[in-house]
Design a protein around this motif. Structure first.
Motif, PDB file in Angstrom:
ATOM      1  N   TYR A  88      -2.289   0.845  -4.597  1.00  0.00           N
ATOM      2  CA  TYR A  88      -1.917  -0.819  -4.337  1.00  0.00           C
ATOM      3  C   TYR A  88      -1.143  -1.377  -5.392  1.00  0.00           C
ATOM      4  CZ  TYR A  88      -5.528   1.161  -1.174  1.00  0.00           C
ATOM      5  OH  TYR A  88      -6.021   1.873  -0.753  1.00  0.00           O
ATOM      6  N   ILE A 142     -10.230   0.731   1.191  1.00  0.00           N
ATOM      7  CA  ILE A 142      -9.584   1.674  -0.024  1.00  0.00           C
ATOM      8  C   ILE A 142      -9.953   2.980  -0.063  1.00  0.00           C
ATOM      9  CG2 ILE A 142      -9.971   1.818  -2.322  1.00  0.00           C
ATOM     10  CD1 ILE A 142      -9.026  -1.375  -1.770  1.00  0.00           C
ATOM     11  N   GLN A 186      -4.350   6.382  -1.977  1.00  0.00           N
ATOM     12  CA  GLN A 186      -3.479   5.311  -1.492  1.00  0.00           C
ATOM     13  C   GLN A 186      -2.836   4.549  -3.850  1.00  0.00           C
ATOM     14  OE1 GLN A 186      -1.178   5.189  -0.777  1.00  0.00           O
ATOM     15  NE2 GLN A 186      -1.547   4.991   2.097  1.00  0.00           N
ATOM     16  N   GLU A 243      -7.828  -3.676   3.859  1.00  0.00           N
ATOM     17  CA  GLU A 243      -7.754  -2.383   3.935  1.00  0.00           C
ATOM     18  C   GLU A 243      -8.402  -1.699   3.037  1.00  0.00           C
ATOM     19  OE1 GLU A 243      -5.441   0.208   3.295  1.00  0.00           O
ATOM     20  OE2 GLU A 243      -4.725  -1.738   4.186  1.00  0.00           O
ATOM     21  N   VAL A 259       1.068  -1.433  -0.577  1.00  0.00           N
ATOM     22  CA  VAL A 259      -0.100  -0.171  -0.223  1.00  0.00           C
ATOM     23  C   VAL A 259       0.712   1.577  -0.080  1.00  0.00           C
ATOM     24  CG1 VAL A 259      -1.693   1.508   1.651  1.00  0.00           C
ATOM     25  CG2 VAL A 259      -1.615  -1.015   1.330  1.00  0.00           C
TER      26      VAL A 259
END
Length: 286
Positions: A124, A118, A122, A116, A68
């Motif tokens: 991924y 979302i 971020q 996680e 991440v």
């Protein structure tokens, strides 16, 4: 719930996975839901010349990585992913070990906890490093991401291999690494090079001494921590038992250890010198 296929064979088609004859470099994951709960991963390979035991075949994937942003959340080899699944979910994947040098080895449905929420801001990414195994070819890998509508109170999981070569002499020694202050440790997996057998009741690491803020707290011998095994380890082991037999597991889920509040490390009683072992702290990110 949404199952998003990331890697697969031709669809429709009879191939159970995408080509994995070379490593998969870091690739972006395009989230398809609000919350990524877990991945499902499968490996298959054609056996030729001589049979390949399943624990050797599992060396094909080393490691699978999920990040991440720049933070590594999962970085484990296939064998350790199976151990993590067994500890975390009390389930095992479906496996097949070829015995006649004509056919396949496979491990299907390794469930990898991610948990996680979302964040659109971020990035991924995932990657899979292939390590060629003798007498295995035509390798494939399948990967699916499973999304839920909400996190159901679950927190992100961090599980990264920490290699540790036992000391050159037997007896107690410091592990020499402090666990990172990033959350709460809910479990610890340790892969041992050797473990108890009919003729030698000893492990690479015979005892584990937890140290919190410099003080000795929990202590346990390896003999009581062999909790991942399937069935009874007798003279003829099942392939699954072969894969899991050298793991020890310490379960802290009822009362997790706060790594932010305490400096946590281990001293270990080494009883087989210079062995390559692995520690995997399973951490809920705070």
């Amino acid at each position: 719930m949404l199952y998003d296929t990331i890697r697969d064979g031709a669809d429709p088609g009879a191939t159970m996975g995408a080509d994995f004859t070379a490593s998969l470099t870091e690739a972006a994951l395009n989230p398809k839901g609000k919350y990524l709960d877990h991945f499902l991963l499968s490996l298959n390979g054609t056996v030729g010349t001589a049979a390949v035991v399943i624990e050797t075949f599992a060396g094909l994937l080393n490691p699978f990585t999920f990040k991440v942003g720049s933070e590594t959340r999962i970085q484990l080899r296939a064998r350790d992913l199976v151990a993590l699944m067994t500890f975390f979910y009390n389930r095992t994947p479906q496996i097949w070990e070829n015995t006649d040098a004509t056919g396949s080895d496979f491990i299907m449905g390794i469930k990898i906890p991610i948990q996680e929420v979302i964040d659109a801001a971020q990035s991924y990414t995932y990657a899979a490093t292939r390590v060629a195994q003798t007498n295995i070819s035509v390798e494939t890998l399948a990967l699916t991401a499973v999304y839920y509508d909400d996190a159901k109170g679950r927190k992100p999981i961090i599980a990264v291999e920490l290699p540790y070569t036992t000391a050159a002499a037997t007896g107690y020694t410091q592990l020499g690494v402090e666990l990172p202050p990033i959350g709460k440790m809910i479990g610890l997996l340790v892969f041992q090079t050797i473990g108890p057998s009919d003729g030698l009741f000893v492990s690479s690491i015979q005892r584990f001494q937890l140290q919190e803020n410099g003080q000795n707290t929990s202590k346990a011998p390896a003999s009581i921590l062999a909790t991942l095994g399937s069935g009874i380890f007798d003279g003829t082991l099942s392939p699954l038992a072969d894969m899991l037999k050298y793991y020890n597991a310490i379960d802290f889920r009822d009362e997790p250890i706060d790594l932010k509040a305490k400096k946590v490390t281990f001293s270990v009683d080494v009883e087989d010198a210079s062995d390559a072992t692995r520690f995997i702290a399973i951490i809920e990110k705070e």
